[in-house]
Structure formats: structure tokens, C-alpha cells
Design an enzyme around this catalytic site. Structure first.
Site, PDB file in Angstrom:
ATOM      1  NE  ARG A  60      -4.478  -0.462   1.770  1.00  0.00           N
ATOM      2  CZ  ARG A  60      -5.525  -1.521   2.139  1.00  0.00           C
ATOM      3  NH1 ARG A  60      -5.027  -2.162   1.857  1.00  0.00           N
ATOM      4  NH2 ARG A  60      -6.619  -0.864   2.667  1.00  0.00           N
ATOM      5  NE  ARG A  82     -11.198   2.094   4.772  1.00  0.00           N
ATOM      6  CZ  ARG A  82     -11.421   1.065   4.421  1.00  0.00           C
ATOM      7  NH1 ARG A  82     -12.903   1.399   4.871  1.00  0.00           N
ATOM      8  NH2 ARG A  82     -11.906  -0.080   4.731  1.00  0.00           N
TER       9      ARG A  82
HETATM   10  P1  AMP Z   1      -8.428  -3.415   4.012  1.00  0.00           P
HETATM   11  O1  AMP Z   1      -8.902  -4.489   4.185  1.00  0.00           O
HETATM   12  O2  AMP Z   1      -7.442  -4.325   2.723  1.00  0.00           O
HETATM   13  O3  AMP Z   1      -9.222  -2.151   3.679  1.00  0.00           O
HETATM   14  O4  AMP Z   1      -7.149  -3.098   5.470  1.00  0.00           O
HETATM   15  C1  AMP Z   1      -8.216  -2.791   6.342  1.00  0.00           C
HETATM   16  C2  AMP Z   1      -7.094  -1.637   7.419  1.00  0.00           C
HETATM   17  O5  AMP Z   1      -6.103  -2.543   7.298  1.00  0.00           O
HETATM   18  C3  AMP Z   1      -6.617  -0.479   6.444  1.00  0.00           C
HETATM   19  O6  AMP Z   1      -7.237   0.830   6.320  1.00  0.00           O
HETATM   20  C4  AMP Z   1      -5.404  -0.139   7.159  1.00  0.00           C
HETATM   21  O7  AMP Z   1      -5.406   0.555   8.425  1.00  0.00           O
HETATM   22  C5  AMP Z   1      -4.631  -1.261   7.409  1.00  0.00           C
HETATM   23  N1  AMP Z   1      -4.481  -1.948   6.306  1.00  0.00           N
HETATM   24  C6  AMP Z   1      -4.252  -3.626   5.760  1.00  0.00           C
HETATM   25  N2  AMP Z   1      -3.960  -3.482   4.413  1.00  0.00           N
HETATM   26  C7  AMP Z   1      -2.636  -2.745   5.513  1.00  0.00           C
HETATM   27  C8  AMP Z   1      -1.158  -2.328   4.526  1.00  0.00           C
HETATM   28  N3  AMP Z   1      -0.607  -3.127   3.245  1.00  0.00           N
HETATM   29  N4  AMP Z   1      -0.076  -0.813   4.999  1.00  0.00           N
HETATM   30  C9  AMP Z   1      -1.257  -0.272   5.841  1.00  0.00           C
HETATM   31  N5  AMP Z   1      -2.015  -0.350   6.485  1.00  0.00           N
HETATM   32  C10 AMP Z   1      -3.286  -1.702   6.127  1.00  0.00           C
END
Ligand code: AMP
Length: 210
Positions: free
Chosen positions: A88, A167
Site C-alpha cells: 500500500r 481512506r
Molecule cells: P483493507 O481490508 O485492505 O481495506 O484494510 C483495512 C485496514 O487495515 C486499512 O485501512 C489499514 O488500516 C490496515 N491495512 C491493511 N493492509 C495494509 C497495508 N498493506 N499497509 C498499511 N495498512 C494496512
């Protein structure tokens, strides 16, 4: 085959990753799901990640790089994998590359912010197995219940409209530059959202065959 699914929160990465994983017979690795499981279990990792996740901020690169290094070393990743929601940041992408890992394709799901804001209110997820649904586009067979494991579906706290807005800002600032990173390595495959899950997965599979 090693793949990355890149895209804004709510672009459909999780849904498309599940379909691709079935088609290609390789696992999906979602750092979001790994972190949510850690928060639910109350582990040290979960405690560190909880506040960032709830506010829509990114968890530190060091934590993510550690999770990914451990997970990719597991035996089920030997034949290939799909990364969903990771890398990310450029720092994460560089760290993965420094470990000697290369990707065959980086699929970038292109969806407008407006569509995402409209979609997120209908998203439901399974707190137990991580499967994701949408009340209109991908409803579970029985309302409110996970098709895969039977747990009760929930709305993610970070799917509240104000959190989705921040986000999206984080996505444009931190994650979108990855498109250029992977384009310069000749592996970027942009795929437009086709309006339905099936049409978009067909477009991804067609693009991967080109
Ligand atoms: P997601 O389900 O991929 O939308 O991830 C939910 C939350 O987890 C994000 O908003 C971040 O807070 C954290 N997160 C997940 N993957 C990452 C990543 N690769 N780098 C940093 N934070 C992450």
C-alpha cells in the site's frame, strides 16, 4: 503466478481476489483480513493495529512488511499467490522487491471515488472468515449470514462515510503512486470496473491472458 490486486478501498479487491484464487488455484493474502483477525484475537499485533485501522490510517510499514515476509514463507504460497491490499506504500513495495519477490501482473482496479462512496454503505463482511458481501451486488444466500462459515455478517467500522473519505485520501496519496512503480517494471494491468462482479472478473481474466 504471483499477482497483486491494487485499487481503492471498496474497489472490489477482496471479491475479485476470491474469484481469481478459485480460478487460478492459489491463495489470497489480505493484510486487512490478517490484521482484523489479530484485532479480534486481542494479540499484541492487534493491539498495535487497532487504532490506525479504525481511523482509516495505514498501519506502519514495518508491521506490514513483517506480516508479509512470514506469510509468503508458508508452504501454500509456493505455487503463487494473490496479494490483496498490500503493498500500500512505495516503501512496502520496495521491501517486497528487496526480498527477491517479483510479480507477473499487478492488476489495478479502476473505480471512481463517487462509485466507491455509494458502494461502501452496502458492504458487509464476515468477522470470522473475512468473506465480503454487498447487500445489493453480492448478497449472501441468507440475509446477514456468511455463505462460507455461517457467522453473522457485520458492517466494518471503517466503512462509515467519513472514514471512507479519509481512506480514499490515503489511497490517492500513498497507494496510487504504486501504479507508476509497477508500470515502470512492465507489469501493470489497469482494468476498468465493468459494473458487475462477473463482468469485472471476466475482464481481469481476459487481461491476464493477453
Ligand atoms: P483493507 O481490508 O485492505 O481495506 O484494510 C483495512 C485496514 O487495515 C486499512 O485501512 C489499514 O488500516 C490496515 N491495512 C491493511 N493492509 C495494509 C497495508 N498493506 N499497509 C498499511 N495498512 C494496512
Amino acid at each position: 503466478m504471483n499477482l497483486i490486486l491494487l485499487g481503492a478501498p471498496g474497489a472490489g479487491k477482496g471479491t475479485q481476489a476470491a474469484i481469481l484464487a478459485r480460478e487460478l488455484n492459489i491463495p489470497t493474502i489480505s493484510t486487512g483480513n490478517i490484521l482484523r483477525a489479530a484485532v479480534a484475537s486481542g494479540s499484541e499485533l492487534g493491539k498495535q493495529a487497532k487504532a490506525c485501522m479504525e481511523s482509516g490510517a495505514l498501519v506502519s510499514d514495518e508491521i506490514i512488511i513483517g506480516i508479509i515476509r512470514d506469510r509468503l514463507a508458508e508452504p501454500d504460497c509456493a505455487k503463487g499467490y494473490i496479494l490483496d491490499g498490500v503493498p500500500r506504500t512505495i516503501r512496502q513495495a520496495e521491501a517486497i522487491e528487496e526480498s527477491g519477490i517479483r510479480f507477473d501482473h499487478v492488476v489495478s482496479l479502476e473505480v471512481s471515488d463517487e462509485t466507491i462512496m455509494n458502494r461502501m454503505s452496502g458492504r458487509r463482511v464476515c468477522p470470522k472468515c473475512g468473506a465480503s458481501y454487498h447487500v445489493v451486488a453480492v448478497p449472501p444466500k441468507k440475509e446477514g449470514v456468511c455463505d462460507v462459515c455461517g457467522a453473522e455478517l457485520i458492517t466494518r467500522k471503517d466503512d462509515a462515510p467519513e472514514t471512507v473519505r479519509s481512506r480514499l485520501e490515503v489511497y490517492h496519496r500513498e497507494t496510487e503512486p504504486l501504479k507508476e512503480f509497477y508500470r515502470s517494471r512492465g507489469v501493470l494491468v489497469p482494468v476498468e470496473d465493468m459494473g458487475s462482479v462477473e463482468a469485472t472478473s471476466a475482464a481481469i481474466l481476459a487481461a491476464l491472458k493477453e
